[in-house]
Scaffold this active site. Structure first.
Site, PDB file in Angstrom:
ATOM      1  N   ASP A  91       0.818  -1.221   0.000  1.00  0.00           N
ATOM      2  CA  ASP A  91       0.000   0.000   0.000  1.00  0.00           C
ATOM      3  C   ASP A  91       0.852   1.273   0.000  1.00  0.00           C
ATOM      4  O   ASP A  91       1.588   1.526   0.961  1.00  0.00           O
ATOM      5  CB  ASP A  91      -0.928   0.027   1.224  1.00  0.00           C
ATOM      6  CG  ASP A  91      -1.766  -1.235   1.371  1.00  0.00           C
ATOM      7  OD1 ASP A  91      -1.335  -2.308   0.895  1.00  0.00           O
ATOM      8  OD2 ASP A  91      -2.840  -1.156   1.987  1.00  0.00           O
ATOM      9  N   HIS A 105      -0.310  -2.552   6.375  1.00  0.00           N
ATOM     10  CA  HIS A 105       0.736  -1.520   6.332  1.00  0.00           C
ATOM     11  C   HIS A 105       1.989  -1.870   7.134  1.00  0.00           C
ATOM     12  O   HIS A 105       2.803  -0.996   7.408  1.00  0.00           O
ATOM     13  CB  HIS A 105       0.194  -0.147   6.779  1.00  0.00           C
ATOM     14  CG  HIS A 105      -0.786   0.452   5.821  1.00  0.00           C
ATOM     15  ND1 HIS A 105      -1.086   1.795   5.793  1.00  0.00           N
ATOM     16  CD2 HIS A 105      -1.526  -0.107   4.846  1.00  0.00           C
ATOM     17  CE1 HIS A 105      -1.983   2.032   4.857  1.00  0.00           C
ATOM     18  NE2 HIS A 105      -2.273   0.880   4.266  1.00  0.00           N
ATOM     19  N   HIS A 158      -6.996  -8.158   0.441  1.00  0.00           N
ATOM     20  CA  HIS A 158      -6.900  -6.905   1.196  1.00  0.00           C
ATOM     21  C   HIS A 158      -7.704  -7.103   2.472  1.00  0.00           C
ATOM     22  O   HIS A 158      -8.938  -7.088   2.443  1.00  0.00           O
ATOM     23  CB  HIS A 158      -7.462  -5.776   0.330  1.00  0.00           C
ATOM     24  CG  HIS A 158      -7.087  -4.419   0.820  1.00  0.00           C
ATOM     25  ND1 HIS A 158      -5.846  -3.874   0.606  1.00  0.00           N
ATOM     26  CD2 HIS A 158      -7.777  -3.492   1.519  1.00  0.00           C
ATOM     27  CE1 HIS A 158      -5.795  -2.666   1.143  1.00  0.00           C
ATOM     28  NE2 HIS A 158      -6.957  -2.411   1.711  1.00  0.00           N
ATOM     29  N   GLU A 197      -4.306   2.176  -3.036  1.00  0.00           N
ATOM     30  CA  GLU A 197      -5.562   2.663  -2.449  1.00  0.00           C
ATOM     31  C   GLU A 197      -5.377   3.760  -1.405  1.00  0.00           C
ATOM     32  O   GLU A 197      -6.345   4.385  -0.996  1.00  0.00           O
ATOM     33  CB  GLU A 197      -6.357   1.495  -1.845  1.00  0.00           C
ATOM     34  CG  GLU A 197      -5.731   0.934  -0.595  1.00  0.00           C
ATOM     35  CD  GLU A 197      -6.772   0.660   0.484  1.00  0.00           C
ATOM     36  OE1 GLU A 197      -7.972   0.728   0.205  1.00  0.00           O
ATOM     37  OE2 GLU A 197      -6.343   0.397   1.616  1.00  0.00           O
ATOM     38  N   ASN A 198      -4.125   3.994  -0.963  1.00  0.00           N
ATOM     39  CA  ASN A 198      -3.864   5.080   0.001  1.00  0.00           C
ATOM     40  C   ASN A 198      -2.960   6.157  -0.598  1.00  0.00           C
ATOM     41  O   ASN A 198      -2.361   6.953   0.125  1.00  0.00           O
ATOM     42  CB  ASN A 198      -3.198   4.534   1.275  1.00  0.00           C
ATOM     43  CG  ASN A 198      -3.973   3.418   1.924  1.00  0.00           C
ATOM     44  OD1 ASN A 198      -3.517   2.279   1.974  1.00  0.00           O
ATOM     45  ND2 ASN A 198      -5.163   3.719   2.402  1.00  0.00           N
ATOM     46  N   ASN A 249     -10.283  -1.156   0.445  1.00  0.00           N
ATOM     47  CA  ASN A 249     -11.464  -0.536   1.068  1.00  0.00           C
ATOM     48  C   ASN A 249     -11.553   0.962   0.789  1.00  0.00           C
ATOM     49  O   ASN A 249     -12.608   1.559   0.967  1.00  0.00           O
ATOM     50  CB  ASN A 249     -11.470  -0.792   2.575  1.00  0.00           C
ATOM     51  CG  ASN A 249     -10.186  -0.376   3.256  1.00  0.00           C
ATOM     52  OD1 ASN A 249      -9.103  -0.732   2.817  1.00  0.00           O
ATOM     53  ND2 ASN A 249     -10.297   0.390   4.319  1.00  0.00           N
ATOM     54  N   HIS A 250     -10.442   1.571   0.342  1.00  0.00           N
ATOM     55  CA  HIS A 250     -10.466   3.004  -0.001  1.00  0.00           C
ATOM     56  C   HIS A 250     -10.606   3.241  -1.509  1.00  0.00           C
ATOM     57  O   HIS A 250     -10.357   4.358  -1.980  1.00  0.00           O
ATOM     58  CB  HIS A 250      -9.201   3.694   0.517  1.00  0.00           C
ATOM     59  CG  HIS A 250      -9.123   3.748   2.017  1.00  0.00           C
ATOM     60  ND1 HIS A 250      -9.972   4.520   2.774  1.00  0.00           N
ATOM     61  CD2 HIS A 250      -8.306   3.111   2.899  1.00  0.00           C
ATOM     62  CE1 HIS A 250      -9.676   4.369   4.057  1.00  0.00           C
ATOM     63  NE2 HIS A 250      -8.690   3.510   4.162  1.00  0.00           N
ATOM     64  N   HIS A 289      -3.182  -4.119   3.175  1.00  0.00           N
ATOM     65  CA  HIS A 289      -4.058  -3.373   4.085  1.00  0.00           C
ATOM     66  C   HIS A 289      -3.466  -3.140   5.471  1.00  0.00           C
ATOM     67  O   HIS A 289      -3.772  -2.132   6.101  1.00  0.00           O
ATOM     68  CB  HIS A 289      -5.433  -4.040   4.228  1.00  0.00           C
ATOM     69  CG  HIS A 289      -6.387  -3.304   5.134  1.00  0.00           C
ATOM     70  ND1 HIS A 289      -6.912  -2.081   4.804  1.00  0.00           N
ATOM     71  CD2 HIS A 289      -6.885  -3.615   6.364  1.00  0.00           C
ATOM     72  CE1 HIS A 289      -7.718  -1.677   5.799  1.00  0.00           C
ATOM     73  NE2 HIS A 289      -7.714  -2.578   6.745  1.00  0.00           N
TER      74      HIS A 289
HETATM   75 FE   FE2 Z   1      -6.884  -0.791   3.107  1.00  0.00          FE
END
Ligand code: FE2
Length: 268
Positions: free
Chosen positions: A8, A180, A153, A39-40, A67-68, A178
């Site tokens: 990520d 991190h 994820h 996604e981040n 999820n983002h 996810h």
């Molecule tokens: Fe995530």
């Protein structure tokens, strides 16, 4: 085949280390394909078209989300049209975009990238195991594809490890995203699938999972939000996983964690 999965990417620091390092890694590691979890990438929440283009220009072949996925409204403009952008497959039917995509590498190899999202400590979604099973039943490793990657994820290490075993022998690699933080469990399962519970993040590790420390600490100690989460902007680590497979079978021959730069102990 040699495939690099970058964990990520959090904020500007994460973007910069990926954009700087991917071109040289493509050469030095003789990579056939590069996947980045983006996604981040936009201030910690989602991704924009401009950022997707900057990744592609640096040599990234495919961007997976999580999820983002839909945090940045403008992403709706390209979620369906950008065939290199993948969001979790187990979103409700009719959700824009795709949960899997097939790519051809420069050497003419076929690679299938699948992303699913876990359900433990996450938003409720359709069953990720059933969704991945359907895809793997219709896409055979070794005959139809030279490489199949499944990115789960998810928050729970147990759910990710279960997915690894569920796909053993049917995918080249199952990687987690996810959390991190990179896990120290890179291994090859008995059926030949490479596995690591979490790839970690590309970002500044002097942070709380990529975010500047003050606000998360305030919320943990006082329970009163005092502001927004903002990405930490110090030196970033590129954190990922290098997977090598047998060209005949598509199964893994090696898996190596990659950590370059920033505050984590390097692997290269
Ligand atoms: Fe995530």
């Amino acid at each position: 085949m040699r495939v690099l999965y970058c964990g990520d990417v959090v904020g500007r620091s994460g973007r910069e280390v990926v954009i700087e390092k991917v071109p040289e890694l493509r050469k030095s590691l003789k990579l056939d394909f590069v996947v980045v979890n983006g996604e981040n990438a936009a201030s910690g929440f989602g991704i924009t078209e401009k950022i997707t283009n900057s990744f592609y220009e640096s040599g990234v072949d495919c961007i997976v989300l999580g999820n983002h996925s839909f945090d940045q409204k403008e992403i709706m403009n390209i979620m369906s049209s950008d065939k290199k952008l993948i969001r979790p497959v187990n979103y409700p039917e009719g959700t824009p975009g795709r949960g899997a995509a097939v790519f051809k590498t420069a050497r003419g190899k076929s690679i299938l990238i699948i992303q699913a999202m876990g359900r433990v400590f996450m938003d409720p979604l359709d069953d990720p195991f059933a969704a991945v099973d359907r895809l793997l039943n219709g896409n055979r490793l070794g005959s139809q594809h030279d490489f199949i990657l499944v990115d789960l994820h998810a928050e729970a290490t147990s759910e990710k490890m279960a997915m690894g075993h569920f796909c053993d022998g049917r995918a080249s690699a199952v990687v987690g995203s996810h959390q991190h933080v990179p896990t120290a469990d890179a291994m090859i399962f008995p059926g030949g699938t490479a596995y690591q519970t979490d790839a970690g993040m590309c970002g500044d590790y002097h942070s709380v999972i990529g975010m500047q420390k003050d606000e998360p600490l305030r919320r943990f100690t006082r329970k009163i939000p005092g502001g927004r989460f903002t990405p930490a902007l110090g030196a970033a680590t590129l954190c990922g996983i290098l997977i090598e497979t047998n060209d005949e079978t598509g199964l893994a021959t090696s898996i190596e964690p990659i950590r370059i730069g920033g505050h984590l102990k390097p692997t290269l």
